[in-house]
Design a protein around this motif. Structure first.
Motif, PDB file in Angstrom:
ATOM      1  N   UNK A  83       2.701   3.777 -73.368  1.00 24.11           N
ATOM      2  CA  UNK A  83       2.133   3.701 -74.581  1.00 24.11           C
ATOM      3  C   UNK A  83       0.713   3.348 -74.363  1.00 24.11           C
ATOM      4  N   UNK A  84       0.350   2.345 -73.107  1.00 18.82           N
ATOM      5  CA  UNK A  84      -1.038   2.002 -73.087  1.00 18.82           C
ATOM      6  C   UNK A  84      -1.770   3.200 -72.464  1.00 18.82           C
ATOM      7  N   UNK A  85      -1.022   3.979 -71.522  1.00 19.88           N
ATOM      8  CA  UNK A  85      -1.940   5.181 -70.978  1.00 19.88           C
ATOM      9  C   UNK A  85      -2.243   6.007 -72.011  1.00 19.88           C
ATOM     10  N   UNK A 109      -5.887   7.070 -73.278  1.00 16.78           N
ATOM     11  CA  UNK A 109      -6.687   8.422 -73.304  1.00 16.78           C
ATOM     12  C   UNK A 109      -6.979   8.922 -74.496  1.00 16.78           C
ATOM     13  N   UNK A 110      -6.132   8.468 -75.599  1.00 16.32           N
ATOM     14  CA  UNK A 110      -6.430   8.963 -77.123  1.00 16.32           C
ATOM     15  C   UNK A 110      -7.735   8.444 -77.690  1.00 16.32           C
ATOM     16  N   UNK A 111      -7.830   7.093 -77.369  1.00 18.09           N
ATOM     17  CA  UNK A 111      -9.317   6.451 -77.672  1.00 18.09           C
ATOM     18  C   UNK A 111     -10.542   6.870 -77.058  1.00 18.09           C
ATOM     19  N   UNK A 112     -11.506   7.690 -77.896  1.00 18.14           N
ATOM     20  CA  UNK A 112     -12.708   7.923 -77.265  1.00 18.14           C
ATOM     21  C   UNK A 112     -13.613   6.537 -76.864  1.00 18.14           C
ATOM     22  N   UNK A 161       9.871  -2.213 -71.693  1.00 21.49           N
ATOM     23  CA  UNK A 161      10.640  -1.059 -72.699  1.00 21.49           C
ATOM     24  C   UNK A 161       9.372  -0.416 -73.730  1.00 21.49           C
ATOM     25  N   UNK A 162       9.774   0.354 -74.580  1.00 27.45           N
ATOM     26  CA  UNK A 162       8.862   0.933 -75.377  1.00 27.45           C
ATOM     27  C   UNK A 162       8.222  -0.093 -76.091  1.00 27.45           C
ATOM     28  N   UNK A 163       9.191  -0.854 -76.566  1.00 28.18           N
ATOM     29  CA  UNK A 163       8.592  -2.018 -77.625  1.00 28.18           C
ATOM     30  C   UNK A 163       7.475  -2.780 -77.230  1.00 28.18           C
ATOM     31  N   UNK A 208       1.636  -4.219 -77.231  1.00 24.51           N
ATOM     32  CA  UNK A 208       0.564  -4.178 -76.441  1.00 24.51           C
ATOM     33  C   UNK A 208      -0.434  -3.521 -77.170  1.00 24.51           C
ATOM     34  N   UNK A 209      -0.177  -2.155 -77.428  1.00 26.87           N
ATOM     35  CA  UNK A 209      -1.055  -1.408 -78.248  1.00 26.87           C
ATOM     36  C   UNK A 209      -1.357  -2.121 -79.514  1.00 26.87           C
TER      37      UNK A 209
END
Length: 456
Positions: free
Chosen positions: A351-353, A357-360, A230-232, A237-238
């Motif tokens: 969310x993990x993907x 991608x967002x974290x340099x 689920x999104x939750x 995880x994030x």
């Protein structure tokens, strides 16, 4: 293979390492702890003790996540027995007498295994009901007391609130009943010689199975490929996963927030993620193509710049943007700023993907977060009123405006800049910035003798 063991009142870390010398030991497990381990397929996690009541307990899907990743999860004695009884059909390995009682429905209440304990050395301060239950059962088998006496003593103990279940409290509770007082006295004299602590015995059994190499990888073939995530759980995880263990226990979400505030390239990455999510594409797609598809997707849904009311346009766009951007560019900005990721989004962009991608990766955000948190603690230790949650709003506002090249008094422009970085608005960004302000602004280095002025 790495073995992780969550223990505490049931069995101490030193006792665990006598059985598993290489094991990594942790205090009783709580929500998020499993996701912070960074486990890999082939690792083993043993859950013995866990917290609940005033602290969120370990969630079932946290365990399912480890199982799906090929991590063997073993439960025994306390919280471990509870979760194993609930999740053994999914591959969690339950061990011991207490697990079997929960699995078979002979006991059901959580407070059967609950104990009060000291916060520092985790020393138990009460007796778990399940230990009393097993001791009374063993005493019946040894003909020390009758089954009727055991049932009556157990009923009295069950009425005691779990932190108050002590030998003294039980003795006080039966003080006015001569027959029960005599039965308890017989059990007390007998258990000093022969009784076994059931929770401890189960913990030793579980650890012994691991030591003997008898714990095999979980079989998740029947469910791991289904839509159970689920999104939750993705958000958990994030929130709890640690990307850089070498930098300390800095969760991914803290690194993300730091780059969200301070990386000048973050808005471009956020824009690409938001528009990719809207269009159902891949993060590897060409940004210009994604923007074209986003406009087409919006138009197909009946949304264009002309469909926005003046009030709506003023909410999402600054006056300068309304006056200076093309209709398509205004629409793209609205799409990016209003994107809200949820379970209804396309399944391929988790969310993990998005976070990956967002974290340099070459930006050392973990070290910056660690330094910021350390400085916050050092400043707070100098006086009670110097905690970052008391920082003045005008300082935070000026700080993010300076970082983003926006005038602090220009509310619409500041909100727009915040939304381009994934924040709800400037106020939300300011709250996140509290944790980093002292370090990122350098204000403490410049005013070491007057840091009170930041808060007073």
């Amino acid at each position: 293979m790495t073995v992780h063991v969550f223990c505490g009142p049931t069995i101490g870390a030193e006792q665990v390492r006598r059985i598993l010398p290489e094991a990594r030991t942790y205090p009783p497990v709580r929500h998020g702890d499993l996701l912070a381990l960074g486990c890999a397929a082939g690792d083993v996690v043993v859950i013995i003790d866990g917290v609940f009541h005033s602290t969120p307990p370990v969630r079932h899907k946290e365990i399912l996540h480890l199982l799906a990743e090929g991590v063997a999860v073993v439960g025994a004695s306390s919280m471990g027995a509870l979760r194993a009884a609930e999740l053994y059909p999914f591959g969690m390995r339950g061990v011991g007498r207490i697990f079997e009682m929960y699995r078979d429905g002979r006991i059901e209440a959580d407070d059967e295994v609950a104990v009060a304990h000291t916060p520092d050395d985790l020393r138990p301060l009460s007796v778990p009901l399940v230990d009393l239950r097993t001791r009374l059962g063993d005493a019946v088998d040894a003909a020390v007391i009758s089954r009727a006496e055991a049932d009556r003593l157990l009923a009295v103990a069950r009425e005691l609130y779990y932190p108050e279940r002590t030998p003294r409290a039980l003795a006080d509770a039966v003080a006015d009943d001569a027959d029960l007082r005599d039965a308890l006295d017989r059990v007390t004299r007998w258990e000093g010689r022969e009784a076994v602590d059931a929770k401890y015995a189960d913990a030793v059994e579980a650890l012994g199975l691991v030591a003997d190499g008898k714990i095999t990888p979980p079989d998740t073939s029947e469910w791991a490929g289904t839509s159970w995530r689920t999104t939750q759980i993705e958000q958990w995880i994030t929130r709890f996963h640690i990307r850089r263990p070498d930098a300390g226990r800095i969760p991914v979400v803290a690194e993300l927030q730091h780059q969200q505030l301070y990386d000048p390239d973050f808005p471009a990455r956020w824009r690409h993620v938001a528009l990719t999510w809207i269009t159902g594409g891949s993060l590897g797609d060409d940004p210009a193509a994604v923007e074209r598809r986003a406009i087409e997707t919006a138009h197909a849904s009946g949304l264009d710049r002309g469909s926005l009311t003046g009030e709506q346009a003023q909410y999402w766009l600054s006056p300068q943007e309304i006056a200076g951007l093309s209709a398509d560019d205004q629409l793209l900005s609205v799409l990016v700023r209003s994107a809200r990721f949820d379970a209804a989004g396309h399944a391929r962009l988790t969310t993990r993907e998005r976070t990956a991608f967002l974290i340099k990766p070459d930006r050392d955000s973990a070290a910056a977060v660690a330094a910021a948190w350390s400085l916050n603690d050092a400043v707070a230790a100098t006086a009670p009123h110097r905690a970052v949650h008391l920082l003045r709003q005008d300082l935070l506002r000026a700080h993010i405006a300076d970082q983003w090249g926006v005038t602090a008094v220009d509310g619409p422009a500041l909100d727009a800049a915040a939304r381009d970085r994934g924040f709800l608005d400037a106020a939300a960004a300011m709250e996140v910035a509290r944790a980093f302000y002292l370090h990122a602004s350098g204000v403490v280095r410049r005013y070491q003798d007057s840091s009170a002025a930041l808060i007073d």
